[in-house]
Design an enzyme around this catalytic site. Structure first.
Site, PDB file in Angstrom:
ATOM      1  N   ARG A 127       2.675  -1.845  16.750  1.00 37.92           N
ATOM      2  CA  ARG A 127       3.028  -2.560  17.970  1.00 37.92           C
ATOM      3  C   ARG A 127       3.445  -4.017  17.752  1.00 37.92           C
ATOM      4  O   ARG A 127       4.352  -4.498  18.439  1.00 37.92           O
ATOM      5  CB  ARG A 127       1.876  -2.474  18.965  1.00 37.92           C
ATOM      6  CG  ARG A 127       1.705  -1.070  19.531  1.00 37.92           C
ATOM      7  CD  ARG A 127       0.489  -0.963  20.426  1.00 37.92           C
ATOM      8  NE  ARG A 127       0.429   0.328  21.100  1.00 37.92           N
ATOM      9  CZ  ARG A 127      -0.559   0.703  21.893  1.00 37.92           C
ATOM     10  NH1 ARG A 127      -1.566  -0.124  22.123  1.00 37.92           N
ATOM     11  NH2 ARG A 127      -0.539   1.896  22.465  1.00 37.92           N
ATOM     12  N   ARG A 129       2.749  12.026   6.088  1.00 39.17           N
ATOM     13  CA  ARG A 129       1.740  11.433   6.969  1.00 39.17           C
ATOM     14  C   ARG A 129       0.704  12.496   7.321  1.00 39.17           C
ATOM     15  O   ARG A 129       1.059  13.619   7.684  1.00 39.17           O
ATOM     16  CB  ARG A 129       2.377  10.880   8.239  1.00 39.17           C
ATOM     17  CG  ARG A 129       1.429   9.946   8.999  1.00 39.17           C
ATOM     18  CD  ARG A 129       2.072   9.294  10.202  1.00 39.17           C
ATOM     19  NE  ARG A 129       1.481   7.988  10.452  1.00 39.17           N
ATOM     20  CZ  ARG A 129       1.503   7.359  11.616  1.00 39.17           C
ATOM     21  NH1 ARG A 129       2.102   7.910  12.659  1.00 39.17           N
ATOM     22  NH2 ARG A 129       0.948   6.184  11.759  1.00 39.17           N
ATOM     23  N   GLN A 181      11.332   9.645   9.292  1.00 36.54           N
ATOM     24  CA  GLN A 181      10.173  10.493   9.558  1.00 36.54           C
ATOM     25  C   GLN A 181      10.658  11.728  10.319  1.00 36.54           C
ATOM     26  O   GLN A 181      11.240  11.608  11.396  1.00 36.54           O
ATOM     27  CB  GLN A 181       9.112   9.774  10.385  1.00 36.54           C
ATOM     28  CG  GLN A 181       7.825  10.591  10.513  1.00 36.54           C
ATOM     29  CD  GLN A 181       6.866  10.048  11.544  1.00 36.54           C
ATOM     30  OE1 GLN A 181       7.156  10.077  12.737  1.00 36.54           O
ATOM     31  NE2 GLN A 181       5.717   9.557  11.108  1.00 36.54           N
ATOM     32  N   TYR A 208       0.772  17.265  15.705  1.00 34.42           N
ATOM     33  CA  TYR A 208       2.055  17.951  15.863  1.00 34.42           C
ATOM     34  C   TYR A 208       2.084  19.207  14.977  1.00 34.42           C
ATOM     35  O   TYR A 208       1.067  19.594  14.412  1.00 34.42           O
ATOM     36  CB  TYR A 208       3.202  16.977  15.596  1.00 34.42           C
ATOM     37  CG  TYR A 208       3.194  15.840  16.598  1.00 34.42           C
ATOM     38  CD1 TYR A 208       3.392  16.093  17.957  1.00 34.42           C
ATOM     39  CD2 TYR A 208       2.914  14.526  16.219  1.00 34.42           C
ATOM     40  CE1 TYR A 208       3.335  15.068  18.897  1.00 34.42           C
ATOM     41  CE2 TYR A 208       2.864  13.503  17.153  1.00 34.42           C
ATOM     42  CZ  TYR A 208       3.075  13.776  18.491  1.00 34.42           C
ATOM     43  OH  TYR A 208       3.007  12.776  19.423  1.00 34.42           O
TER      44      TYR A 208
END
Length: 348
Positions: free
Chosen positions: A318, A228, A102, A181
């Site tokens: 997670r 993404r 990524q 971002y």
């Protein structure tokens, strides 16, 4: 069909990559590289232990130093970084796994401490409210608006990072266009107030991302490319009703780019009134290719999404930090270790 049968079906990604199951290890920002932002042997071991996932998506990896917004986040722009990532990909491939890199630039989600005292760059000089993570309560600064030279350089940096990912042995890349971002900052009204060819109209706001995709595909024609996206502004970004109109057009346009997949950029992919369903369901409605769901999914949630055709693959975050053997535990229906934030201090 049982849970095991649903999640452990193989999946052909672009007819070039056969994934052994539908479980994806989500990108997880661990910030464990060296001070030179080089991946370590501990990182190689960490990823290799999770190679039984159908696909691993690496932690976000910098296309250039001026994109840094977190301490010790790895890069893919120096030879040392490429060599470090080679150790990671080789370890995963030895365990018969597959991994995409990524690649990202954080834009305004950064601070001058990472840039020799210079403020970070962004589409527009609009400050992000909040505090810089993993620092002593520093607040975000007003970024400087990127000029056209900056834009051309960053596009070139994405191309170089994609080439470096290929040299490092990655099976593909995921371009990070989500979570507030840099690329995402061009795609939302909250952060893009430009009046030139990269702002204002929908076509102009999409231009930066689409040019990156076009240039990366031209430079690395054999490399699988995922993307993404966060159609719903929620992280590092304020909501604007006009964003949906842009994403309606963007997702339709992306059908022309022969992507490996589009990956939901959400921490909690719950029902969203603005989009009329979950973000993953919205993407599926508008995009014809492979969709990876992400955002707080359990194994049962993943089965539901796949069986109802909302997604083809499901990314787990997670629980993979807490359980290096997550895939085996799900397959054998064993109890998972519960995630604890203290686990972020080490690579287990």
């Amino acid at each position: 069909m049982t849970k095991t049968q649903t999640l452990f079906q193989s999946y052909d990604l672009q007819d070039t990559l056969k994934l052994k199951n539908r479980i994806v290890m989500a990108p997880l920002t661990r910030c464990m590289a060296t001070d030179e932002l080089v991946p370590t042997q501990a990182m190689a071991d960490y990823y290799a232990r999770r190679a039984d996932a159908g696909l691993i998506i690496s932690e976000a990896t910098l296309v250039s130093q001026d994109g840094q917004g977190y301490p010790n986040a790895p890069g893919l722009y120096t030879e040392a970084q490429v060599a470090g990532w080679k150790k990671v990909t080789q370890a995963i491939h030895q365990n018969k796994g597959k991994i995409f890199a990524q690649i990202w630039h954080t834009g305004r989600v950064s601070h001058s401490i990472y840039h020799q005292g210079q403020v970070p760059m962004a589409p527009s000089a609009i400050r992000l409210e909040g505090r810089v993570p993993r620092t002593d309560d520093l607040e975000y600064e007003t970024p400087r608006a990127m000029n056209l030279e900056d834009i051309e350089r960053i596009k070139s940096n994405f191309v170089t990072a994609a080439k470096n990912a290929q040299r490092a042995g990655f099976d593909g890349i995921e371009i990070h266009g989500a979570n507030g971002y840099l690329i995402d900052q061009f795609l939302h009204r909250d952060s893009n107030h430009r009046t030139d060819s990269y702002g204002g109209s929908i076509e102009n706001m999409m231009r930066f991302l689409l040019e990156i995709l076009t240039q990366v595909k031209a430079a690395t024609p054999d490399l699988a490319i995922g993307l993404r996206l966060s159609p719903q502004a929620y992280a590092n970004m304020k909501h604007d009703d006009r964003d949906k109109e842009l994403y309606d057009v963007l997702l339709s346009r992306l059908n022309q780019y022969n992507l490996a997949y589009i990956h939901t950029g959400m921490f909690n992919d719950s029902h969203n009134e603005f989009l009329g369903g979950t973000v993953t369901q919205y993407i599926r409605k508008n995009y014809l290719g492979t969709v990876i769901a992400s955002g707080g999914y359990s194994a049962d949630d993943a089965v539901h999404a796949i069986e109802n055709k909302y997604a083809d693959l499901v990314a787990i975050g997670r629980p993979f930090i807490a359980n290096h053997d997550y895939v085996t535990k799900i397959q054998e229906q064993k109890k998972l270790v519960e995630y604890d934030p203290e686990m972020l201090t080490s690579l287990y």
